[in-house]
Design an enzyme around this catalytic site. Structure first.
Site, PDB file in Angstrom:
ATOM      1  N   ASP A 119      38.017  34.597  52.888  1.00  0.00           N
ATOM      2  CA  ASP A 119      37.884  35.881  52.048  1.00  0.00           C
ATOM      3  C   ASP A 119      38.812  35.788  50.408  1.00  0.00           C
ATOM      4  O   ASP A 119      38.788  34.756  50.828  1.00  0.00           O
ATOM      5  CB  ASP A 119      38.581  36.864  53.065  1.00  0.00           C
ATOM      6  CG  ASP A 119      39.145  38.143  53.135  1.00  0.00           C
ATOM      7  OD1 ASP A 119      38.017  38.463  52.408  1.00  0.00           O
ATOM      8  OD2 ASP A 119      40.387  38.609  53.846  1.00  0.00           O
ATOM      9  N   ASP A 129      34.917  36.755  44.450  1.00  0.00           N
ATOM     10  CA  ASP A 129      35.622  37.807  43.769  1.00  0.00           C
ATOM     11  C   ASP A 129      36.193  38.198  42.147  1.00  0.00           C
ATOM     12  O   ASP A 129      36.755  37.026  41.851  1.00  0.00           O
ATOM     13  CB  ASP A 129      37.109  38.284  44.742  1.00  0.00           C
ATOM     14  CG  ASP A 129      37.377  39.583  44.184  1.00  0.00           C
ATOM     15  OD1 ASP A 129      36.778  40.134  43.398  1.00  0.00           O
ATOM     16  OD2 ASP A 129      38.129  40.322  44.797  1.00  0.00           O
TER      17      ASP A 129
END
Ligand SMILES: [Zn+2]
Length: 342
Positions: A83, A105
């Site tokens: 994540d 990200d």
């Protein structure tokens, strides 16, 4: 069954019109809760670990816990996902640890705080896609900047500033074409953590319309909703009833997530709800059985409370019942497919 590439789960979900919950873990009990819920509801599932989780649990423990999970439940297809990877190196190290999916990200710079320029995002994401796809590993990217901070990750944007960083559908289409990501996290007004909205969210603050627009432009894009805990009042109430102090707060209603699933959302990240369930269960034991000092005395109810939340989400997202239908595809086979597509 070994861990499966996340892409296989998302493709199946798209084909059959459902969403897959991605639940965060930091320890053994959380992994056990998710696996028991997946087993009971016959669900394919995504288990994810943030950078904070990997450093808390330590990669070696985490890797072996995940191996235990697939050994104990060979009939449950599981993807292991990084994540919010804050740099290509974070993603590469996850892949080395056996993760079958990672999120780059690049919406934030490597400090995991500062919103990054589009060109930076494309560059780092493309780099991860190239490396990961050679190994059959799935990549999630992010366009737009999510609100809130969790595990030290996030720009902490709120209010008008957060609204200015919502995903632009046109840019999303360009980003997917330029990077080749398998899944795309979109910023639609949700934020990480328990304090998402001060009131039940309306279309003004939770822009489901962005999801519909991206789905119209990119019908084959697997979208990811972050910060999608529903923060149920009953879970907050248990904590407060037994000495906690959580102010009134609202999450993303399950009906809105279901609306998203109709419009191409295939992965739904849920962490806060599980944290609330665990905390409430532990507080309850501490308050009602002050003599308890065996960790199993409060970890067992905590694990059960989390399992219940995960089961409810699996049913609501529609992944329940699909475990047996997921095609068995190895990372090697997936790598061959990516090579062919190229
Ligand atoms: Zn997130």
């Amino acid at each position: 069954m070994a861990l499966v590439p996340m892409r296989i789960l998302l493709d199946h979900a798209a084909e059959h019109g459902y969403g897959v919950g991605a639940f965060n873990v930091n320890n053994m009990e959380q992994i056990q809760a998710i696996m028991a819920a997946a087993d009971k509801t016959a669900s394919p599932v995504i288990i994810q670990a943030s950078r904070g989780a990997r450093s808390y649990a330590q990669d070696n423990y985490l890797r072996h816990l995940m191996l235990a999970a697939v050994e104990l439940y060979p009939h449950v297809p599981v993807a292991m996902h990084q994540d919010h990877g804050s740099s290509p190196d974070v993603c590469f190290s996850a892949i080395e640890q056996g993760f079958t999916s990672c999120m780059m990200d690049g919406s934030l710079l490597e400090d995991a705080k500062t919103p990054a320029p589009y060109s930076y995002n494309v560059e780092v994401t493309r780099k991860v896609v190239e490396h990961a796809h050679k190994r059959g590993v799935t990549v999630e990217g992010e366009i737009g900047t999510l609100g809130g901070i969790e595990d030290g990750h996030g720009a902490g944007l709120t209010g008008a500033e957060a609204m200015a960083h919502l995903t632009d559908p046109e840019q999303a289409a360009q980003f997917v074409a330029e990077t080749g990501v398998d899944a795309l996290a979109v910023a639609i007004g949700t934020s990480h953590g328990a304090y998402k909205f001060k009131h039940k969210p309306t279309g003004e603050v939770l822009k489901m319309s962005i999801i519909a627009e991206i789905h119209r432009r990119l019908p084959n894009c697997h979208m990811v909703m972050h910060g999608s805990s529903s923060v149920p009042k009953e879970l907050v109430d248990i904590i407060n009833q037994y000495g906690g102090q959580i102010p009134e707060t609202y999450g993303v209603p399950v009906e809105e997530i279901q609306e998203g699933i109709k419009n191409g959302v295939r992965k739904i990240n849920v962490d806060t709800d599980n944290r609330l369930a665990i905390t409430g269960a532990i507080r309850k034991v501490f308050a009602t059985k002050p003599g308890e000092f065996d960790p199993r005395g409060y970890m067992k109810p905590a694990r059960e409370a989390m399992q219940k939340v995960v089961e409810e989400r699996m049913i609501a997202f529609g992944q329940a019942g699909h475990a047996g239908q997921i095609p068995k595809v190895s990372l090697e086979e997936m790598a061959r497919r990516y090579a062919k597509l190229k």
